[in-house]
Design an enzyme around this catalytic site. Structure first.
Site, short mmCIF file in Angstrom:
data_model
loop_
_atom_site.label_atom_id
_atom_site.label_comp_id
_atom_site.label_asym_id
_atom_site.label_seq_id
_atom_site.Cartn_x
_atom_site.Cartn_y
_atom_site.Cartn_z
N VAL A 6 0.84 -1.20 0.00
CA VAL A 6 0.00 0.00 0.00
C VAL A 6 0.88 1.25 0.00
O VAL A 6 1.83 1.35 0.77
CB VAL A 6 -0.93 0.03 1.25
CG1 VAL A 6 -1.73 1.32 1.31
CG2 VAL A 6 -1.85 -1.18 1.24
N CYS A 7 0.52 2.18 -0.88
CA CYS A 7 1.13 3.51 -0.86
C CYS A 7 0.02 4.52 -1.09
O CYS A 7 -1.15 4.17 -1.03
CB CYS A 7 2.26 3.64 -1.87
SG CYS A 7 1.77 3.59 -3.60
N SER A 8 0.36 5.74 -1.37
CA SER A 8 -0.67 6.77 -1.53
C SER A 8 -1.67 6.42 -2.62
O SER A 8 -2.87 6.46 -2.41
CB SER A 8 -0.03 8.12 -1.83
OG SER A 8 0.76 8.51 -0.74
N GLY A 10 -0.83 3.65 -5.02
CA GLY A 10 -0.54 2.32 -5.55
C GLY A 10 0.42 2.33 -6.73
O GLY A 10 0.74 1.29 -7.28
N GLN A 56 6.33 6.03 2.57
CA GLN A 56 5.68 7.33 2.47
C GLN A 56 4.32 7.37 3.17
O GLN A 56 3.78 8.44 3.40
CB GLN A 56 5.58 7.79 1.01
CG GLN A 56 4.58 7.01 0.17
CD GLN A 56 5.13 5.72 -0.41
OE1 GLN A 56 5.93 5.04 0.19
NE2 GLN A 56 4.68 5.37 -1.60
#
Length: 102
Positions: A6-8, A10, A56
């Site tokens: 998972v990131c902001s 994807g 992040q």
């Protein structure tokens, strides 16, 4: 093994997913690895064995842990160095260790 990164949005984790899939294939590990943005986590809860957060979005760690760990899904943040160098092998190992230690 089913792992969700998972990131902001994807996007940045999708490159790492490709490297992790290659590492899994090379090692003969059957793995389903996907990347999504934080808003899509709930769509995958019943389909994963571990969740890794991109550095992040490490600020989400406590919130995501509170939601997923009671369901038996371990949650960790990807190591900064491994993420920065897109080291799919090391991140795959991190996911395997999380699943094996639940």
């Amino acid at each position: 093994m089913r792992v969700l990164l998972v990131c902001s949005a994807g996007m940045s984790t999708s490159m790492l997913v490709a490297k992790m899939r290659t590492a899994a294939e090379t090692q003969g590990i059957e793995a389903e690895i996907n990347a999504v943005g934080e808003s899509q986590i709930s769509n995958y809860v019943d389909k994963i064995d571990a969740l890794l957060l991109g550095p992040q979005v490490r600020f989400l760690l406590n919130k995501v842990k509170a939601n997923l760990e009671p369901q038996g899904i371990p949650v960790e943040v990807i190591n900064n160095m491994d993420y920065g160098t897109m080291n799919g092998e090391k991140v795959l190992k991190q996911a395997l260790d999380m699943i094996n230690n639940k």
